[in-house]
Design a protein around this motif. Structure first.
Motif, mmCIF file in Angstrom:
data_model
loop_
_atom_site.group_PDB
_atom_site.id
_atom_site.type_symbol
_atom_site.label_atom_id
_atom_site.label_comp_id
_atom_site.label_asym_id
_atom_site.label_seq_id
_atom_site.Cartn_x
_atom_site.Cartn_y
_atom_site.Cartn_z
ATOM 1 N N VAL A 39 0.832 -1.210 0.000
ATOM 2 C CA VAL A 39 0.000 0.000 0.000
ATOM 3 C C VAL A 39 0.864 1.257 0.000
ATOM 4 N N LEU A 40 1.876 1.308 0.851
ATOM 5 C CA LEU A 40 2.688 2.522 0.947
ATOM 6 C C LEU A 40 3.524 2.774 -0.303
ATOM 7 N N PRO A 41 4.247 1.771 -0.822
ATOM 8 C CA PRO A 41 4.972 2.040 -2.073
ATOM 9 C C PRO A 41 4.051 2.446 -3.212
ATOM 10 N N ALA A 42 2.910 1.762 -3.341
ATOM 11 C CA ALA A 42 1.973 2.108 -4.411
ATOM 12 C C ALA A 42 1.468 3.536 -4.247
ATOM 13 N N LEU A 43 1.180 3.927 -3.003
ATOM 14 C CA LEU A 43 0.657 5.265 -2.748
ATOM 15 C C LEU A 43 1.694 6.337 -3.081
ATOM 16 N N THR A 44 2.950 6.105 -2.702
ATOM 17 C CA THR A 44 3.976 7.127 -2.919
ATOM 18 C C THR A 44 4.294 7.343 -4.396
ATOM 19 N N LEU A 45 3.977 6.377 -5.248
ATOM 20 C CA LEU A 45 4.225 6.526 -6.680
ATOM 21 C C LEU A 45 3.009 7.041 -7.437
ATOM 22 N N SER A 46 1.891 7.187 -6.765
ATOM 23 C CA SER A 46 0.633 7.508 -7.443
ATOM 24 C C SER A 46 0.596 8.973 -7.878
ATOM 25 N N PRO A 47 -0.161 9.262 -8.942
ATOM 26 C CA PRO A 47 -0.314 10.665 -9.381
ATOM 27 C C PRO A 47 -0.941 11.543 -8.296
ATOM 28 N N MET A 48 -1.915 11.017 -7.600
ATOM 29 C CA MET A 48 -2.578 11.815 -6.574
ATOM 30 C C MET A 48 -1.597 12.210 -5.471
ATOM 31 N N TYR A 49 -0.765 11.268 -5.037
ATOM 32 C CA TYR A 49 0.197 11.538 -3.963
ATOM 33 C C TYR A 49 1.195 12.610 -4.381
ATOM 34 N N ASN A 50 1.608 12.580 -5.636
ATOM 35 C CA ASN A 50 2.656 13.475 -6.106
ATOM 36 C C ASN A 50 2.130 14.794 -6.640
ATOM 37 N N ASP A 51 0.828 14.983 -6.611
ATOM 38 C CA ASP A 51 0.265 16.276 -6.983
ATOM 39 C C ASP A 51 0.662 17.309 -5.930
ATOM 40 N N GLU A 52 1.162 18.444 -6.377
ATOM 41 C CA GLU A 52 1.700 19.448 -5.459
ATOM 42 C C GLU A 52 0.670 19.929 -4.446
ATOM 43 N N GLY A 53 -0.586 19.951 -4.817
ATOM 44 C CA GLY A 53 -1.616 20.487 -3.928
ATOM 45 C C GLY A 53 -2.122 19.527 -2.885
ATOM 46 N N HIS A 54 -1.595 18.287 -2.856
ATOM 47 C CA HIS A 54 -2.127 17.281 -1.939
ATOM 48 C C HIS A 54 -1.144 17.013 -0.792
ATOM 49 N N SER A 55 -0.719 18.059 -0.128
ATOM 50 C CA SER A 55 0.252 17.915 0.964
ATOM 51 C C SER A 55 -0.339 17.159 2.146
ATOM 52 N N LEU A 56 -1.642 17.327 2.378
ATOM 53 C CA LEU A 56 -2.274 16.614 3.496
ATOM 54 C C LEU A 56 -2.207 15.102 3.271
ATOM 55 N N LEU A 57 -2.449 14.678 2.040
ATOM 56 C CA LEU A 57 -2.377 13.244 1.755
ATOM 57 C C LEU A 57 -0.962 12.722 2.006
ATOM 58 N N ARG A 58 0.045 13.492 1.646
ATOM 59 C CA ARG A 58 1.427 13.063 1.877
ATOM 60 C C ARG A 58 1.738 12.984 3.366
ATOM 61 N N ASP A 59 1.250 13.944 4.128
ATOM 62 C CA ASP A 59 1.489 13.924 5.575
ATOM 63 C C ASP A 59 0.771 12.746 6.235
ATOM 64 N N LEU A 60 -0.443 12.460 5.773
ATOM 65 C CA LEU A 60 -1.169 11.306 6.300
ATOM 66 C C LEU A 60 -0.447 10.008 5.957
ATOM 67 N N CYS A 61 0.124 9.968 4.767
ATOM 68 C CA CYS A 61 0.868 8.785 4.350
ATOM 69 C C CYS A 61 2.100 8.588 5.233
ATOM 70 N N ALA A 62 2.757 9.686 5.616
ATOM 71 C CA ALA A 62 3.926 9.590 6.495
ATOM 72 C C ALA A 62 3.540 9.020 7.858
ATOM 73 N N LEU A 63 2.382 9.423 8.353
ATOM 74 C CA LEU A 63 1.914 8.891 9.639
ATOM 75 C C LEU A 63 1.575 7.406 9.517
ATOM 76 N N LEU A 64 0.947 7.023 8.399
ATOM 77 C CA LEU A 64 0.658 5.608 8.161
ATOM 78 C C LEU A 64 1.957 4.806 8.091
ATOM 79 N N SER A 65 2.967 5.358 7.441
ATOM 80 C CA SER A 65 4.256 4.680 7.345
ATOM 81 C C SER A 65 4.874 4.494 8.724
#
Length: 1468
Positions: free
Chosen positions: A289-315
């Motif tokens: 789940v985490l590797p797939a999420l970090t490579l996804s277009p949604m994760y790497n969209d500049e405006g989705h910082s909250l999703l990236r921070d949530l992913c860091a907490l999940l990690s």
């Protein structure tokens, strides 16, 4: 502990939050579509008052057309959902009408309203308890709505939120039953391969057993059950695949992002609790789940910082170093060993299958291949097919269902390999790198700024305080992160407030002037760096950096100047660089600009005060003495200690931060204790300080909830001396119901105290069948025996001497059976939780426990903790009144001066007391030496007194003992041989009773010697204080060696934890008062204030006293309070977990009629007999028809509630009414000290104080009441008569939290008069129990004329039914008296005005003066003038009102200031 002073956040956020809440007009008005619909279909005539109402027929077309379509069209707005919730749509319509045939819209509406309730922190699950089968069907249908494409992502997000709430409520049995199968071992059916699953199962016998049991359940099930089981085990897997498909979607919409954010939050919640993590973690790692999420277009969209921070907490939680099956946290060494084992597996596979291309990887050391960049380079030689083969050989998933459309290519598999084998920081390493002092980057970090505008619509990247924790280290890490964020949040608000007041302006670039003023900040020149000490060995930062700033105090008012001059060493100041020319106007991403950024804040640095000098360079040590002097200058030089790490980074940069600093800011001492507290939490996180082994599992939330109670522990004490706990034999019998009481063999029949109780448990009968080893959560723990037998013995207390002061102090409280149960449990080792409803005497219970432990275990030390200095002093004052030697008592912190005792119990005061006692006892030694004719200066010091004791006193007593032991010695012989007749000549005579027998004479002689022995014992304790020279050494010796009962606030414990533990201080017991008002980290720190001995903590007892039905800890920020659950206390969490509690069930504070207003919260609560027999409870309240009454206050001058500044809510009509009632009571003769006025908001409190200031403060007829404060501040207090202003007229507000209503209704003993808007509160579902009672009486103030205080009218003896219904319990008003009903505040004002005129004229006549003529229209004119004045003053800045002469509640200097009235509440 977290700083909780009211602060100002974004005005936009406030306005949007307020507009999202419905008003009374929205809920009940004729123009409200939903209100009309409710009146037509489910609120036709009467509103249901209880659960389980009759079955309701729901019309699907009404649901779809009138409710669902309206909500969907508007985007499911919170305001509309709250209107439906306020109309009891769920309780009265949707749930009563639910069945398995209900439509999907029916299910979704239930889900939406449950979500709205949870968002408002209202209980959402209780209404489902009576129909568990229907709830099970509802829950499964909700689950099915989250998969498939039948509903929009917005709808699926709402259903997912419902499931998140469910997994946060695993303490609820019906919810837990539905959630558990979703995360059971059966989810492993979805692992990539059976071979991988078999390898995992083979590694653990318990796992294999659980897997087989799951298979057997499936095989034994019928077809319908098999279908359900297949759905349950595949639901999470399917949901994860849907989530992965969505994050790789090419068309990203806002509702897609919100769903993904919520889903990551959901996965994080599952991973952060062991019961849900145990099998889920393996599945999520298998699915990558985490590797797939970090490579996804949604994760790497500049405006989705909250999703990236949530992913860091999940990690963080996914890779948390813990054994998923046993729950054992890995040490750093164990974690690294496991990491190395994984790398070894990689190297072996590489060498075996890819020797030619991966030889370097296979032969490298671990340190060179566990970094992403290094490992990626070593894998480059492999082709795409070889990368896939390597992944397959390592047991990693390489395929997904076609529906997911996940690109499993080289890039993806490389990321999977890197994330699997890279070395990650442990949580301790993460904590170590967190700075406890803020800078501008930390204060304005995007994640922290999201909390400003939190309204529940989005998740936050914050850890949550859950029902259970992975480990003690996990709990401490969460607490550190959350408390740091909360502290920095408050600091930023203080900075923004000060800058807004200072109004920085810039006319030229680089130059900033401040056109405004702030009492918390002063302009300064740039600081001077005084000294930079070299780094210590092994460090790379300076050991110390000292700087100096100069402040000018000339323009400050006297009280502000005094605050600046009260700065002390170790206080934290903030150095700000403000450049108004660099003020930002727009923000490129990351959220809206803060006030500070708009005003040009460039940098922030924190510094600690080292020393303060005056303008002549003289050090100021005693600020108070210097302030009172006549030669004080107008400038101060403050020497500061800068943060060395920040200084090193600053000076290595291109620009010097310190050249731009032009402002110094201070914070209130009450809220500026964040640094030592954060340091304590971080030190604990980095240390291996364990919990006591017997408490460890219960604290984490695992195992048997009753496992830490004394009946389950092996060190249970069978025989205990309860001394004065029981007053007589009858009290003993009454206090132990259900137990067999047997006198010991040496006595017969009943006898008096003291009583020694010995528990004689008969062995439990052997079970007929072998019970299951799996303990069901709902199952009660097995009883030790059916009926306990208690053997009671007694003894004759020793004679301690002939003087009255030698007599022991005895308890006089006749404890109830439940209080006795709590005392017995608290005296035994283990965990005791005492739930004390208002007025049930939990403080008396705590003091008696301490008394029993003190006398039964003289070698043990007890730590006494309370949330506030006030509560601690109340508890300490009761301890002082017991038979406890004062030399063994110590009070730490700044609240000791408020103790109303002659002696001082602070460290300094105790040392002084020892030295004062020394002088007194040395005089006694000299007198004893003279009476014995012993030559020499024996009373010169404690040391010489010790020599005198061993050389003269002890030999003399030994010779006397020989005479007394002689068989032929008579009583007269013993009296004649007694060697201390002359010394005891000043004792009550005769010393030996005439005609006393031999035993009596010996007892008196032994008592005299005990008195003498105590003198030398006291002097022996003083001896170290003669030897030690430094005051600090004396104080530390007192703490570690002499004190046996040490009291401090929870905040002081958090601040001084490291310092106290470093002294080698050890203790055995912790007694915590107000435990439900203390945050969980504050609860924890007192349990870990000592270093372990031989790897074990010496803690034996933990007693938590509190009431989770009253206010929780006060947390300022809505985000931390609601989302992160920082308001959770250990007390409330243990109650939720099912840990056994002892519920005190007899209140003695209030009249039974008043206690009935809150008894519905405590089903077993009764009244002590004295509440129905004592005269004060039988007498009516003079001048009032009722002892309690709700008084409806309509708009006054066309206005109800007003909000002159955000959250500063006022109601002039209620303020006038409250003051008028107070004036009326004073005119009747009520003492002002017996009256308290409470408000639910700080704004209303300020308004009432101002009205009192105009009407009463300078008028000797009235004076001021005992206190005017908020409900929150008054918890733990009481008074005879309470006037309560509810304030709100548009909506219920935070009082909808019934914990606060409970506090509000339970402060009064004899009279309670509540001012409010009837239509607002009577329609609130949560408050219905109390308001049904209140509104059974007239809602206009009913007065009785012609009587003065105290009244002679008698209250009728009411039956239980009358009390429960609020029926009139007052006998008919005598004909000699009259009755009057007040129609409005103006009516009461006129009435009071006329009474005042009569009173004044009466006083004038008594003094021989002519009466004054009444002034027509005067009362109305007064009210109008005050109304205008109050509204003008309400909008003044707080600093401009500081000089007003109004009563101020004193705050505890170490505590965070409470959000009084919770003015920063969620709905404003």
């Amino acid at each position: 502990m977290p700083p909780s002073k009211r602060v100002k956040s974004s005005a936009d956020a406030r306005q949007s939050a307020a507009s999202a809440r419905p008003t009374t007009e929205d809920v009940e008005g004729d123009n409200s579509e939903f209100a009309n619909l409710a009146r037509q279909h489910w609120l036709k005539k009467t509103k249901p008052t209880s659960k389980g109402s009759a079955k309701v027929k729901v019309k699907n077309d009404v649901l779809k057309r009138e409710i669902w379509d309206t909500l969907e069209k508007e985007g499911f707005p919170l305001k509309s959902l709250l209107v439906l919730e306020g109309l009891q749509t769920l309780e009265s319509y949707l749930w009563p009408g639910y069945s398995e045939d209900s439509s999907d819209y029916h299910v979704l509406l239930i889900v939406l309203i449950v979500n709205a309730k949870r968002r408002e922190r209202l209980d959402a699950w209780d209404i489902f308890r009576d129909r568990p089968a229907d709830f099970s069907d509802l829950f499964r249908r909700a689950l099915s709505l989250t998969v498939g494409d039948s509903h929009s992502w917005t709808v699926r997000t709402n259903v997912l939120l419902f499931i998140i709430y469910a997994f946060q409520s695993l303490d609820c049995d019906i919810v837990r039953k539905e959630c558990a199968p979703l995360v059971s071992i059966s989810v492993w059916h979805n692992l990539a391969t059976e071979e991988k699953r078999d390898v995992i199962l083979d590694s653990n016998a318990q796992l294999k057993k659980a897997w087989r049991a799951s298979a057997r359940r499936y095989e034994a099930a019928d077809d319908a059950t098999k279908t359900r089981l297949r759905f349950e085990r595949s639901w999470l897997y399917t949901s994860v695949l849907d989530f992965l498909a969505l994050v790789y979607s090419q068309k990203i919409k806002p509702d897609h992002v919100l769903y993904c954010e919520r889903f990551v939050e959901f996965l994080t919640d599952l991973q952060s609790q062991l019961p849900t993590r145990r099998y889920v973690n393996t599945l999520l790692k298998d699915l990558h789940v985490l590797p797939a999420l970090t490579l996804s277009p949604m994760y790497n969209d500049e405006g989705h910082s909250l999703l990236r921070d949530l992913c860091a907490l999940l990690s963080h939680y996914t890779y948390f170093t813990i054994d998923d099956q046993t729950g054992v946290q890995h040490t750093r060494t164990e974690a690294y060993d496991r990491h190395c084992a994984d790398l070894a597996k990689l190297q072996r596979t590489a060498l075996k299958h890819f020797k030619e291309k991966l030889t370097v990887l296979a032969l490298s050391n671990y340190g060179s291949i566990d970094k992403r960049s290094e490992l990626e380079g070593l894998l480059d030689p492999l082709t795409d097919a070889e990368i896939e083969e390597l992944s397959r050989l390592l047991g990693l998933r390489t395929t997904y269902p076609d529906s997911v459309k996940l690109p499993v290519n080289r890039r993806f598999l490389i990321e999977v390999l890197l994330s699997t084998f890279e070395r990650r920081e442990t949580f301790q390493e993460t904590a170590r790198d967190l700075s406890v002092l803020p800078n501008e980057e930390a204060l304005f970090e995007v994640g922290l700024r999201r909390t400003d505008h939190y309204d529940g619509s989005h998740p936050l990247a914050l850890p949550k305080l859950n029902l259970q924790y992975l480990s003690v280290g996990d709990f401490l890490w969460r607490a550190l992160v959350l408390y740091r964020c909360e502290s920095f949040y408050a600091i930023r608000q203080n900075i923004e407030d000060a800058l807004t007041r200072l109004k920085p302006e810039s006319k030229r670039a680089g130059e900033t002037t401040f056109t405004g003023t702030s009492k918390m900040a002063l302009p300064i020149a740039k600081p001077t760096i005084l000294d930079v000490m070299p780094a210590l060995v092994g460090d790379d930062v300076p050991s110390t950096v000292k700087a100096e700033v100069t402040i000018d105090l000339r323009r400050l008012s006297e009280h502000v100047r005094r605050e600046w001059e009260s700065l002390r060493p170790d206080d934290v100041l903030f150095l700000l660089a403000v450049d108004a020319s660099k003020a930002k106007r727009t923000m490129n991403g990351g959220g809206p600009l803060t006030e500070a950024e708009k005003l040009g804040l460039v940098s922030v640095r924190a510094a600690e005060v080292v020393q303060i000098f005056d303008d002549k360079g003289r050090a100021i040590r005693d600020t108070q003495a210097y302030f009172d002097g006549h030669n004080r200058g107008n400038s101060r030089r403050i020497q500061l200690r800068l943060d060395a790490t920040s200084y090193k980074e600053d000076t290595e940069g291109k620009r010097n931060i310190y050249d731009g600093i032009n402002l110094v800011l201070r914070r209130s001492g009450r809220e500026n204790n964040f640094r030592p507290v954060l340091q304590s939490i971080r030190d604990l996180t980095l240390s291996d300080v364990p919990l006591a082994s017997w408490l460890h599992e219960v604290f984490l939330g695992y195992g048997d909830p009753a496992g830490a109670t004394y009946k389950q522990l092996p060190n249970r004490i069978r025989k205990i001396d309860y001394r004065d706990t029981f007053l007589d034999w009858q009290h003993l019998i009454e206090s132990l119901p259900g137990k067999i009481i047997e006198p010991s063999d040496d006595v017969s029949g009943s006898f008096g105290p003291p009583y020694v109780l010995e528990m004689l448990d008969k062995p439990a009968e052997k079970a007929v069948s072998k019970p299951s080893k799996k303990r069901r959560r709902d199952a009660e723990p097995a009883l030790i025996s059916e009926i306990e037998t208690v053997k009671v013995s007694t003894y004759k207390p020793p004679n301690n001497g002939p003087y009255p002061v030698d007599a022991p102090k005895l308890n006089s409280v006749r404890f109830t059976p439940t209080q006795i149960e709590a005392i017995i449990s608290g005296t035994q080792p283990g965990l005791t939780i005492v739930v004390g409803p208002p007025g049930t005497g939990k403080t008396d219970v705590a003091t008696q426990i301490i008394n029993n432990v003190y006398h039964n275990f003289p070698e043990q030390k007890t730590l006494l903790i309370a949330h506030s200095n006030q509560a601690l002093n109340q508890l300490f004052a009761k301890i002082i009144a017991l038979d406890i030697d004062e030399r063994h008592l110590l009070r730490l912190g700044h609240g000791e001066e408020d103790l109303e005792t002659e002696a001082s119990f602070s460290k300094h005061g105790r040392v002084e007391s020892f030295l004062e006692n020394k002088d007194r006892y040395l005089q006694e030694v000299n007198r004893l030496a003279a009476s014995m004719g012993a030559p020499g200066a024996h009373g010169n010091s404690a040391e010489t007194a010790g020599y005198f004791n061993s050389a003269y006193v002890e030999p003399t007593w030994a010779r006397f003992t020989e005479v007394a032991k002689a068989d032929d010695a008579t009583a007269e012989d013993i009296v004649n041989a007694f060697p201390f007749h002359y010394f005891f000549a000043d004792a009550p005579q005769p010393l030996f009773p005439p005609d006393a027998d031999r035993e009596t004479v010996l007892e008196v002689a032994n008592g005299c010697y005990r008195h003498i022995a105590k003198i030398f014992s006291e002097l022996a304790d003083v001896l170290p204080f003669e030897i030690l020279r430094r005051d600090r050494d004396k104080a530390n010796y007192l703490l570690t060696n002499e004190a046996r009962i040490i009291a401090m606030t929870s905040t002081h414990a958090a601040m001084r934890r490291g310092e106290i533990a470093a002294l080698g201080f050890h203790y055995d017991n912790v007694v915590m008062e107000e435990a439900a008002q203390i945050t969980e980290i504050e609860n924890f720190i007192p349990l870990a204030m000592q270093k372990p001995k031989d790897g074990q903590m010496s803690l034996q007892r933990v007693v938590l006293c509190g009431d989770h039905y009253q206010n929780s800890p006060v947390i300022q920020s809505l985000a931390f309070r609601h989302y992160a659950n920082l308001e959770q206390s250990l007390f409330s969490r243990l109650v939720r977990l099912g840990v056994p509690t002892i519920n005190l069930d007899q209140q003695g504070r209030a009249r039974p009629t008043i206690s009935a207003l809150y008894k519905w919260r405590y089903p077993q609560l009764g009244d002590l007999p004295h509440t129905q027999t004592h005269n004060e409870f039988l007498t009516a309240n003079a001048g009032f028809r009722f002892d309690y009454q709700f008084i409806n206050v309509p708009d006054y001058k066309g206005k109800g509630e007003t909000e002159p500044t955000p959250h500063f809510i006022q109601n002039l009509g209620e303020a006038e009414y409250a003051v008028a009632i107070y004036q009326y009571m004073r005119l009747l003769g009520y003492p002002a000290a017996k009256i308290s006025i409470l408000a639910t908001y700080a704004g209303q409190r300020a308004l009432i104080r101002d009205v009192l200031g105009h009407r009463c403060s300078k008028n000797p007829i009235f004076g001021m009441p005992r206190i005017v404060t908020t409900v929150d501040k008054y918890q733990g207090e009481q008074n005879d008569y309470i006037i309560l202003s509810l304030t709100r007229t548009s909506r219920v507000g935070y009082l909808r939290d019934i914990r606060r209503l409970t506090v509000a209704l339970s402060r009064a003993r004899l009279g309670l008069y509540i001012l409010g808007r009837r239509e607002v509160f009577e329609s609130c579902y949560e408050l219905r129990e109390a308001f049904e009672l209140l509104l059974n009486r007239p809602d206009k103030l009913s007065l009785v004329t012609g009587e003065m205080w105290p009244s002679e009218r008698v209250v009728a003896v009411a039956s239980d039914d009358e009390v429960a219904t609020g029926a009139d319990q007052v006998l008919p008003v005598p004909t000699s008296l009259g009755e009057a009903v007040m129609e409005s505040v103006e009516h009461l004002g006129q009435y009071v005005y006329e009474m005042t005129q009569t009173k004044v004229n009466q006083l004038r006549v008594e003094k021989g003066l002519l009466p004054t003529a009444p002034v027509p229209g005067q009362p109305q004119q007064q009210i109008t003038e005050v109304a205008v004045t109050e509204e003008e003053e309400a909008v003044l800045p707080a600093e401009e009102q500081a000089g007003e002469e109004v009563e101020v509640d004193e705050e505890d200097p170490e505590e965070g200031v409470r959000v009084e009235g919770f003015e920063a509440e969620e709905e404003e």
